[in-house]
Write a protein that holds these residues in place. Sequence first.
Motif, PDB file in Angstrom:
ATOM      1  N   GLY A  11       0.842  -1.316  -0.114  1.00  0.00           N
ATOM      2  CA  GLY A  11       0.055   0.011  -0.046  1.00  0.00           C
ATOM      3  C   GLY A  11       0.834   1.203  -0.089  1.00  0.00           C
ATOM      4  N   ARG A  12       2.064   1.165   0.087  1.00  0.00           N
ATOM      5  CA  ARG A  12       2.884   2.370  -0.008  1.00  0.00           C
ATOM      6  C   ARG A  12       3.540   2.763  -1.285  1.00  0.00           C
ATOM      7  NH1 ARG A  12       3.447  -0.576   4.360  1.00  0.00           N
ATOM      8  NH2 ARG A  12       3.455   0.344   6.298  1.00  0.00           N
ATOM      9  N   SER A  13       3.586   3.689  -1.578  1.00  0.00           N
ATOM     10  CA  SER A  13       4.049   4.510  -3.029  1.00  0.00           C
ATOM     11  C   SER A  13       5.218   3.948  -3.282  1.00  0.00           C
ATOM     12  CB  SER A  13       3.651   5.887  -2.946  1.00  0.00           C
ATOM     13  OG  SER A  13       4.836   6.734  -2.315  1.00  0.00           O
ATOM     14  N   THR A  14       5.531   4.006  -4.789  1.00  0.00           N
ATOM     15  CA  THR A  14       7.095   3.839  -4.902  1.00  0.00           C
ATOM     16  C   THR A  14       7.881   4.781  -4.475  1.00  0.00           C
ATOM     17  OG1 THR A  14       6.178   2.909  -6.961  1.00  0.00           O
ATOM     18  CG2 THR A  14       8.492   3.518  -7.029  1.00  0.00           C
ATOM     19  N   ASP A  15       7.475   6.154  -4.374  1.00  0.00           N
ATOM     20  CA  ASP A  15       8.302   6.951  -3.693  1.00  0.00           C
ATOM     21  C   ASP A  15       8.493   6.604  -2.509  1.00  0.00           C
ATOM     22  OD1 ASP A  15       8.645   8.663  -5.923  1.00  0.00           O
ATOM     23  OD2 ASP A  15       7.114   9.788  -5.597  1.00  0.00           O
ATOM     24  N   GLN A  16       7.731   6.298  -1.569  1.00  0.00           N
ATOM     25  CA  GLN A  16       7.812   5.943   0.064  1.00  0.00           C
ATOM     26  C   GLN A  16       8.835   4.657  -0.128  1.00  0.00           C
ATOM     27  OE1 GLN A  16       3.469   5.235   0.647  1.00  0.00           O
ATOM     28  NE2 GLN A  16       3.842   6.862   2.637  1.00  0.00           N
ATOM     29  N   LEU A  17       8.589   3.656  -0.804  1.00  0.00           N
ATOM     30  CA  LEU A  17       9.629   2.578  -0.819  1.00  0.00           C
ATOM     31  C   LEU A  17      10.965   2.980  -1.305  1.00  0.00           C
ATOM     32  CD1 LEU A  17       7.397  -0.084  -2.247  1.00  0.00           C
ATOM     33  CD2 LEU A  17       7.836   0.075   0.108  1.00  0.00           C
ATOM     34  N   LEU A  20      12.636   4.614   1.664  1.00  0.00           N
ATOM     35  CA  LEU A  20      12.957   3.434   2.745  1.00  0.00           C
ATOM     36  C   LEU A  20      14.216   2.734   2.361  1.00  0.00           C
ATOM     37  CD1 LEU A  20      12.185   1.660   5.161  1.00  0.00           C
ATOM     38  CD2 LEU A  20      10.515   0.508   3.477  1.00  0.00           C
ATOM     39  N   VAL A  21      14.483   2.276   1.325  1.00  0.00           N
ATOM     40  CA  VAL A  21      15.717   1.693   0.790  1.00  0.00           C
ATOM     41  C   VAL A  21      16.655   2.630   0.884  1.00  0.00           C
ATOM     42  CG1 VAL A  21      14.448  -0.282  -0.348  1.00  0.00           C
ATOM     43  CG2 VAL A  21      15.232   1.841  -1.622  1.00  0.00           C
ATOM     44  N   LYS A  22      16.550   3.751   0.510  1.00  0.00           N
ATOM     45  CA  LYS A  22      17.726   4.775   0.816  1.00  0.00           C
ATOM     46  C   LYS A  22      18.206   4.895   2.272  1.00  0.00           C
ATOM     47  CE  LYS A  22      19.056   9.561  -0.517  1.00  0.00           C
ATOM     48  NZ  LYS A  22      18.428  10.808  -0.804  1.00  0.00           N
ATOM     49  N   ASP A  23      16.969   5.094   2.903  1.00  0.00           N
ATOM     50  CA  ASP A  23      17.412   5.320   4.540  1.00  0.00           C
ATOM     51  C   ASP A  23      18.081   4.135   5.069  1.00  0.00           C
ATOM     52  OD1 ASP A  23      16.546   7.961   4.217  1.00  0.00           O
ATOM     53  OD2 ASP A  23      14.576   7.455   5.015  1.00  0.00           O
ATOM     54  N   VAL A  24      17.267   3.097   4.569  1.00  0.00           N
ATOM     55  CA  VAL A  24      17.966   1.765   5.312  1.00  0.00           C
ATOM     56  C   VAL A  24      19.541   1.504   4.928  1.00  0.00           C
ATOM     57  CG1 VAL A  24      17.846  -0.804   5.426  1.00  0.00           C
ATOM     58  CG2 VAL A  24      15.781   0.773   5.588  1.00  0.00           C
ATOM     59  N   THR A  25      19.691   1.620   3.551  1.00  0.00           N
ATOM     60  CA  THR A  25      21.046   1.527   2.796  1.00  0.00           C
ATOM     61  C   THR A  25      22.061   2.520   3.677  1.00  0.00           C
ATOM     62  OG1 THR A  25      20.176   0.798   0.845  1.00  0.00           O
ATOM     63  CG2 THR A  25      22.489   1.665   0.978  1.00  0.00           C
TER      64      THR A  25
END
Length: 62
Positions: A11-17, A20-25
């Motif tokens: 349910g999250r947008s591509t921009d949110q994902l 997320l991966v940028k921050d986790v990385t």
Amino acid sequence: MPLVHIDLIEGRSTDQLRQLVKDVTNAVSKNTGAPAEHIHIVLNEMRPDRYSDGGVLRSDQK
């Protein structure tokens, strides 16, 4: 080579994902010293009718 698995309800947008991966990385790189290009992230998005908490499907929760 850190490998991160993230399970989340869809349910999250591509921009949110993307964020997320940028921050986790960045967090994994900062805390392990691994270069960003060696950090792998797998996003597992689950349908709400395939996840339950408290014995109730997420899709049935109000």
